[in-house]
Write a protein that holds these residues in place. Structure first.
Motif, PDB file in Angstrom:
ATOM      1  N   ALA A 187     -51.159 -97.374 -40.107  1.00 50.58           N
ATOM      2  CA  ALA A 187     -51.702 -96.560 -39.322  1.00 50.58           C
ATOM      3  C   ALA A 187     -51.480 -96.679 -37.747  1.00 50.58           C
ATOM      4  CB  ALA A 187     -53.417 -96.306 -39.338  1.00 50.58           C
ATOM      5  N   HIS A 204     -59.048 -95.585 -39.075  1.00 52.47           N
ATOM      6  CA  HIS A 204     -58.573 -96.320 -40.182  1.00 52.47           C
ATOM      7  C   HIS A 204     -59.734 -97.190 -40.775  1.00 52.47           C
ATOM      8  CE1 HIS A 204     -55.033 -96.386 -42.948  1.00 52.47           C
ATOM      9  NE2 HIS A 204     -54.645 -97.400 -42.555  1.00 52.47           N
ATOM     10  N   PRO A 209     -57.419 -93.497 -44.110  1.00 51.82           N
ATOM     11  CA  PRO A 209     -57.587 -92.711 -42.704  1.00 51.82           C
ATOM     12  C   PRO A 209     -58.609 -91.535 -42.934  1.00 51.82           C
ATOM     13  CG  PRO A 209     -55.589 -92.504 -43.988  1.00 51.82           C
ATOM     14  CD  PRO A 209     -56.287 -93.436 -44.982  1.00 51.82           C
TER      15      PRO A 209
END
Lengths: 414, 285
Positions: B249, B39, B53
């Motif tokens: 994430a 990320h 990402p």
């Protein structure tokens, strides 16, 4: 940027490949004193080391960015790393706040920086990169009576200065939350507030009754920005009577400290805030997200699966400041500010308009270390100004006569 | 998972608006597995509140370096592409669950649509290292978007399809798959969602079409394997790497879900790699 070596990362690296299940291993409560927080990680060459002194404030001696115009240069900006020349030692600054003064001792936070509901899961997801024990408190993901699968994807999108989300309250239900996470929370020093959502007053009361008395649950944050099925889908938060009714019903159901989270999507927040206070809330959280829409340019259709999303991030900070400013003048219970907090300046702004604590939300996604950095920076700021607490900074922007609603605020409302 | 600053070593545009960047990040290089992602915080923070990402494209464990391959899709990736060697870029990773290759698999089929090659590229290296044979089927709209074969190891068989027929076989990458489905012990795909859905439909009918029993020790006789577990994925013929708009994430925000047969699945935690059977595919158009 500073790196902290989190003690958590020294655990076994071979995570269960069932990565969906957060690692629930209990971590021994750590002593707050000591060098862990101030020890830079390997590869951090050149970063200023913490002074090594201090309670949970390894970066306490670091000079935060000088907010323009907020302090005469020289009073604290040039504080050497060894310790402030004037003022009080950072370690001596007491940032603790009582979010439920009506229930003394029930919800006293070590510092006024909370993490916002929905951005920090159940406190375990960021455990590998953030020392959650140093947070003021954690507001967990919105919890409902029954499990919810949430809205269809896509659920998030970035917008100028912020983001839209429409998760749809996906959660495993209150019973699963109590079973999976409460035992873990009970071993933490950091209080966990369970964010409660529902579609009817009975839903809210049902959730809260199950949470009442569960070890590890420090309090309730009521998310009233949910459609009230009994009233044709009108949100509780936009209707003064419904907001008061749900607050009162929950108040009767539990003795836990009770925070109520306001929605900004209303014409005038003040009667709603007053009604919630009268209904027995211990504190008010403001604000929830602003309602918004994004369009997918490739298809010409709404981008989010749910069409509507909630706007958060720096873009909504002025709205949050305005609402906290208005609410703080009409209620006597504590106000916890949320909306675009990402830097010390934002914290100071919210304190000035009457909040005694802040929640960090969207900023965590870009940098999970923001909340803890704000704690350290606020401590350093107070120390450099000779303040033993941040509370003297609270409400400095409010009109001189407290308790009187601002007539000006009414005139200038768009 | 760790927060770290990666130093940009080299950056170049390998295809129109597609960049390959090499970062010095020993921690990531040592721990990452094929299929995982990082990320990435974009360099200019003004107005950008989310990280991006990006699949880990390759790793060099000896040099402690990783490469990222991404397309300029918006402001964040544009700023990332402007990075210069020496820049420090904050990353969070490695994240997500990797591809699961059955130890008995000899023939690995990689299927990539466009930028999807970034998602399976690492697996080519891992599979070759383990002594497996690798074929990469690659599909693009036109010859100008075809991934350069010079960026692939020599041992990889590389088959290209373009929709306009300007290079390789005319048609879509999914049209190439039937010729390989008997050869391949396992297939791993990354690309646009309709492509993955079409592959999943192909994979579902594969066993019936081939009409052969699996060789080796009889599997699936013991305890039932829960859907989504590494064991279940290892047994699956087709694994796909999925994309979704992402928030945290780490599994906290529940923003990046795709719909599985048993409910929502987080791409960042349960994914980005899924067995094809786990996903509730929409009907391919």
């Amino acid at each position: 940027m500073r790196r902290r070596r989190s003690i958590v990362t020294s655990g076994p690296r071979t995570r269960s490949p069932h990565a969906g299940e957060p690692r629930l291993g209990l971590r021994a409560p750590r002593s707050r004193a000591g060098g862990a927080a101030g020890t830079p990680a390997v590869g951090d060459a050149g970063a200023p080391t913490g002074s090594g002194r201090g309670i949970g404030s390894g970066t306490g001696a670091r000079t935060p960015a000088l907010p323009a115009g907020t302090a005469p240069a020289g009073s604290w900006a040039g504080v050497p790393a060894g310790g402030p020349v004037s003022g009080v030692a950072a370690a001596a600054v007491d940032l603790s706040v009582d979010l439920a003064p009506r229930r003394p001792g029930r919800l006293v936070l070590r510092n006024p920086v909370l993490v916002a509901s929905g951005t920090f899961g159940y406190g375990v997801e960021y455990g590998e990169v953030v020392d959650v024990e140093r947070l003021g408190a954690i507001c967990c993901k919105g919890t409902t009576l029954k499990p919810r699968t949430g809205n269809p994807p896509p659920r998030v999108t970035e917008t100028p200065g912020g983001m839209l989300n429409s998760i749809g309250l996906q959660n495993p239900g209150v019973d699963a939350v109590i079973e999976r996470y409460a035992p873990l929370w009970a071993g933490w020093q950091v209080p966990v507030l369970v964010n409660v959502a529902g579609e009817s007053i009975d839903d809210y009361v049902g959730v809260v009754q199950r949470l009442d008395g569960v070890p590890g649950v420090a309090g309730i944050e009521l998310n009233i920005s949910c459609p009230n099925v009994g009233k044709g889908g009108l949100q509780f938060a936009v209707d003064r009577d419904a907001a008061a009714a749900v607050t009162a019903a929950v108040r009767r159901a539990t003795d836990l400290p009770l925070l109520v989270k306001l929605s900004p999507n209303v014409t005038d927040i003040r009667p709603i805030a007053r009604a919630i206070e009268d209904a027995g809330a211990d504190a008010i959280t403001a604000i929830n997200t602003l309602s918004g829409i994004a369009v997918d340019r490739r298809t010409g259709r709404p981008l989010l699966g749910n069409v509507y999303g909630g706007l958060s991030g720096p873009a909504i900070r002025p709205v949050g400041l305005r609402i906290v400013y208005e609410v703080a003048q009409v209620v006597s219970i504590p106000v916890v500010a949320i909306g675009g907090v990402g830097a010390l300046d934002d914290v100071l702004d919210y304190l000035a308009v009457g909040a005694i604590a802040v929640q960090v939300g969207t900023a965590i996604f870009a940098d999970p270390e923001v909340p803890l950095r704000l704690v350290d920076e606020l401590r350093a700021y107070c120390a450099a100004r000779g303040l033993s607490s941040h509370l003297p900074l609270v409400g400095t922007a409010l009109p001189a006569r407290p308790g009187r609603p601002s007539a000006k605020g009414v005139e200038y409302r768009p | 998972m760790r927060l770290l600053d990666a130093e940009l070593v080299e950056t170049r545009e390998i295809l129109p608006r597609q960049w390959l960047q090499r970062y010095r990040a020993p921690w990531l290089a040592a721990g990452a597995r094929a299929g995982q992602f990082v990320h990435v915080r974009t360099p200019d923070y003004s107005g950008l509140v989310l990280r991006r990402p990006i699949s880990i494209n390759t790793v060099d464990r000896v040099a402690g370096e990783i490469t990222l391959h991404f397309r300029i899709a918006g402001k964040g990736t544009e700023l990332l592409a402007r990075g210069r060697p020496g820049d420090s870029v904050p990353m969070l990773g490695p994240l997500g669950r990797p591809f699961e290759v059955d130890p008995r698999t000899h023939h690995v089929l990689l299927i990539a649509g466009g930028l999807g090659v970034a998602g399976v590229r690492f697996l080519a290296d891992e599979s070759l290292e383990a002594g497996r044979q690798v074929t990469l089927l690659f599909g693009a709209a036109t010859a100008g978007d075809v991934y350069p074969s010079t960026l692939l190891p020599d041992e990889v068989e590389y088959v290209v399809a373009t929709e306009d027929g300007s290079l390789g076989q005319p048609g879509r990458v999914t049209d190439l798959v039937p010729a390989y489905e008997a050869w391949a012990d396992q297939a791993f795909a990354c690309g646009p969602s309709p492509m993955l859905a079409a592959l999943a439909a192909l994979a579902a009918g594969r066993q019936a079409r081939l009409g052969v029993a699996r060789l080796g020790r009889k599997r699936g006789t013991g305890r039932p394997v829960p859907l989504g577990s590494p064991q279940a994925r290892r047994r699956s013929w087709l694994q796909v790497s999925m994309e979704q708009h992402m928030g945290c994430a780490v599994g906290a925000c529940l923003g990046c879900v795709v719909w599985g047969v048993e409910g929502p699945l987080r791409v960042c935690r349960e994914g980005p790699v899924f067995a094809a059977e786990e996903i509730a595919w929409e009907e391919p158009a």
